[in-house]
Design a protein around this motif. Structure first.
Motif, PDB file in Angstrom:
ATOM      1  N   SER A  67      13.421 105.187  10.463  1.00  0.00           N
ATOM      2  CA  SER A  67      14.410 104.574   9.569  1.00  0.00           C
ATOM      3  C   SER A  67      15.648 104.159  10.351  1.00  0.00           C
ATOM      4  CB  SER A  67      14.814 105.553   8.461  1.00  0.00           C
ATOM      5  OG  SER A  67      13.730 105.800   7.612  1.00  0.00           O
ATOM      6  N   LEU A  68      16.041 104.981  11.309  1.00  0.00           N
ATOM      7  CA  LEU A  68      17.205 104.637  12.133  1.00  0.00           C
ATOM      8  C   LEU A  68      16.885 103.499  13.091  1.00  0.00           C
ATOM      9  CD1 LEU A  68      18.539 108.220  12.764  1.00  0.00           C
ATOM     10  CD2 LEU A  68      19.439 106.506  11.199  1.00  0.00           C
ATOM     11  N   ILE A  71      17.234 100.311  10.923  1.00  0.00           N
ATOM     12  CA  ILE A  71      18.597  99.857  10.628  1.00  0.00           C
ATOM     13  C   ILE A  71      19.309  99.400  11.896  1.00  0.00           C
ATOM     14  CG2 ILE A  71      18.757 101.330   8.588  1.00  0.00           C
ATOM     15  CD1 ILE A  71      21.005 102.859  10.185  1.00  0.00           C
ATOM     16  N   THR A  72      18.911  99.941  13.043  1.00  0.00           N
ATOM     17  CA  THR A  72      19.491  99.482  14.311  1.00  0.00           C
ATOM     18  C   THR A  72      19.176  98.003  14.505  1.00  0.00           C
ATOM     19  OG1 THR A  72      19.313 101.676  15.293  1.00  0.00           O
ATOM     20  CG2 THR A  72      19.495  99.825  16.820  1.00  0.00           C
ATOM     21  N   ALA A  73      17.936  97.625  14.241  1.00  0.00           N
ATOM     22  CA  ALA A  73      17.548  96.222  14.374  1.00  0.00           C
ATOM     23  C   ALA A  73      18.186  95.364  13.291  1.00  0.00           C
ATOM     24  CB  ALA A  73      16.022  96.102  14.317  1.00  0.00           C
ATOM     25  N   GLU A  74      18.145  95.838  12.046  1.00  0.00           N
ATOM     26  CA  GLU A  74      18.697  95.057  10.932  1.00  0.00           C
ATOM     27  C   GLU A  74      20.193  94.813  11.066  1.00  0.00           C
ATOM     28  OE1 GLU A  74      17.683  96.763   7.146  1.00  0.00           O
ATOM     29  OE2 GLU A  74      15.558  96.740   7.623  1.00  0.00           O
ATOM     30  N   LEU A  75      20.912  95.802  11.580  1.00  0.00           N
ATOM     31  CA  LEU A  75      22.369  95.683  11.679  1.00  0.00           C
ATOM     32  C   LEU A  75      22.819  95.225  13.062  1.00  0.00           C
ATOM     33  CD1 LEU A  75      23.349  98.927   9.731  1.00  0.00           C
ATOM     34  CD2 LEU A  75      23.233  96.581   8.865  1.00  0.00           C
ATOM     35  N   SER A  76      21.854  94.908  13.934  1.00  0.00           N
ATOM     36  CA  SER A  76      22.133  94.467  15.302  1.00  0.00           C
ATOM     37  C   SER A  76      23.055  95.446  16.041  1.00  0.00           C
ATOM     38  CB  SER A  76      22.740  93.058  15.303  1.00  0.00           C
ATOM     39  OG  SER A  76      21.860  92.147  14.707  1.00  0.00           O
ATOM     40  N   ALA A  78      24.074  98.174  18.939  1.00  0.00           N
ATOM     41  CA  ALA A  78      23.824  98.270  20.377  1.00  0.00           C
ATOM     42  C   ALA A  78      22.898  99.433  20.721  1.00  0.00           C
ATOM     43  CB  ALA A  78      25.144  98.410  21.130  1.00  0.00           C
ATOM     44  N   ALA A  79      22.945 100.480  19.911  1.00  0.00           N
ATOM     45  CA  ALA A  79      22.112 101.656  20.166  1.00  0.00           C
ATOM     46  C   ALA A  79      21.735 102.311  18.837  1.00  0.00           C
ATOM     47  CB  ALA A  79      22.871 102.654  21.035  1.00  0.00           C
ATOM     48  N   VAL A  80      20.674 103.070  18.861  1.00  0.00           N
ATOM     49  CA  VAL A  80      20.247 103.817  17.668  1.00  0.00           C
ATOM     50  C   VAL A  80      21.288 104.904  17.398  1.00  0.00           C
ATOM     51  CG1 VAL A  80      18.453 105.289  16.682  1.00  0.00           C
ATOM     52  CG2 VAL A  80      17.819 103.385  18.170  1.00  0.00           C
ATOM     53  N   PRO A  81      21.767 104.999  16.153  1.00  0.00           N
ATOM     54  CA  PRO A  81      22.753 106.035  15.838  1.00  0.00           C
ATOM     55  C   PRO A  81      22.192 107.443  16.048  1.00  0.00           C
ATOM     56  CG  PRO A  81      22.603 104.425  14.055  1.00  0.00           C
ATOM     57  CD  PRO A  81      21.473 104.149  15.004  1.00  0.00           C
ATOM     58  N   ASN A  82      23.074 108.358  16.353  1.00  0.00           N
ATOM     59  CA  ASN A  82      22.697 109.757  16.485  1.00  0.00           C
ATOM     60  C   ASN A  82      22.115 110.217  15.146  1.00  0.00           C
ATOM     61  OD1 ASN A  82      22.618 112.561  16.586  1.00  0.00           O
ATOM     62  ND2 ASN A  82      24.565 112.751  17.647  1.00  0.00           N
ATOM     63  N   PRO A  83      20.864 110.689  15.116  1.00  0.00           N
ATOM     64  CA  PRO A  83      20.239 111.057  13.845  1.00  0.00           C
ATOM     65  C   PRO A  83      20.948 112.209  13.139  1.00  0.00           C
ATOM     66  CG  PRO A  83      18.848 111.730  15.673  1.00  0.00           C
ATOM     67  CD  PRO A  83      19.959 110.904  16.249  1.00  0.00           C
ATOM     68  N   VAL A  84      21.665 113.038  13.852  1.00  0.00           N
ATOM     69  CA  VAL A  84      22.384 114.158  13.245  1.00  0.00           C
ATOM     70  C   VAL A  84      23.465 113.646  12.290  1.00  0.00           C
ATOM     71  CG1 VAL A  84      23.858 116.145  13.762  1.00  0.00           C
ATOM     72  CG2 VAL A  84      21.842 115.705  15.142  1.00  0.00           C
ATOM     73  N   LEU A  85      23.975 112.452  12.537  1.00  0.00           N
ATOM     74  CA  LEU A  85      25.031 111.895  11.684  1.00  0.00           C
ATOM     75  C   LEU A  85      24.551 111.593  10.269  1.00  0.00           C
ATOM     76  CD1 LEU A  85      26.841 109.577  14.242  1.00  0.00           C
ATOM     77  CD2 LEU A  85      27.559 111.838  13.425  1.00  0.00           C
ATOM     78  N   THR A  86      23.246 111.503  10.060  1.00  0.00           N
ATOM     79  CA  THR A  86      22.718 111.289   8.709  1.00  0.00           C
ATOM     80  C   THR A  86      22.843 112.547   7.866  1.00  0.00           C
ATOM     81  OG1 THR A  86      20.462 111.950   9.274  1.00  0.00           O
ATOM     82  CG2 THR A  86      21.028 109.591   9.517  1.00  0.00           C
ATOM     83  N   ARG A  87      23.100 113.675   8.506  1.00  0.00           N
ATOM     84  CA  ARG A  87      23.213 114.988   7.863  1.00  0.00           C
ATOM     85  C   ARG A  87      21.894 115.430   7.232  1.00  0.00           C
ATOM     86  NH1 ARG A  87      27.837 117.762   8.982  1.00  0.00           N
ATOM     87  NH2 ARG A  87      27.808 118.682   6.935  1.00  0.00           N
TER      88      ARG A  87
END
Length: 172
Positions: A67-68, A71-76, A78-87
């Motif tokens: 899923s991350l 959204i990295t591709a969809e939102l262009s 630069a890097a895949v967000p840290n998955p921990v930030l999704t809580r």
């Protein structure tokens, strides 16, 4: 099915209170851990939802790492967000977890996850819908981009342990 436990999160505080534009509360322990203890009907030891009656059927959240990636591709980004930030408590790669819930009227799939310490069963109950905070902590537009792929809220049915690394997921 072989999967990868990418990250595990146990957080004693609820950092997303108030308005997203004000920013999250500081969580001094925010970060992934290598191993978590699961307790049947209670959740993850040390987590903010552990043994909370209102969250018994939603005490563990699971999200697909894919899923991350999406959204990295969809939102262009630069890097895949840290998955921990999704809580989300458990981040898995290799299984479409968003297909596990059945809907509001009945429970979803029963599944087990074995990361080396024996299988731990979970009952999927409902989607873990993303909130407006995702725009603040992941990237602008993440809230909308994660709709339908924010993970699933589960109830643990066994005591056990989960650890980061290779695992086996079985839909029962």
């Amino acid at each position: 099915m072989d999967v990868q436990v990418v990250a595990l999160l146990v957080s004693p505080v609820h950092a997303f209170e108030g308005r997203p534009q004000d920013g999250p509360l500081v969580d001094p322990l925010l970060g992934s851990c290598d191993r978590v203890e699961v307790r049947a009907g209670l959740g993850l030891v040390g987590d903010r939802f552990y043994a909370q009656p209102a969250h018994r059927k939603a005490s563990v959240t699971v999200i697909a790492a894919e899923s991350l990636d999406l959204i990295t591709a969809e939102l262009s980004l630069a890097a895949v967000p840290n998955p921990v930030l999704t809580r989300r408590n458990v981040v898995l790669r290799g299984f479409p977890v968003d297909g596990l819930p059945a809907g509001r009227s009945r429970a979803g799939a029963l599944f087990s996850l074995d990361s080396g310490d024996g299988p731990v069963r979970f009952q999927a109950h409902r989607p873990a819908s993303p909130c407006g905070w995702m725009d603040q902590v992941l990237a602008p537009g993440a809230h909308k981009a994660l709709r339908g792929r924010g993970g699933v809220r589960c109830e643990p049915l066994d005591d056990g342990f989960l650890r980061v690394g290779p695992a086996v997921l079985t839909v029962l």
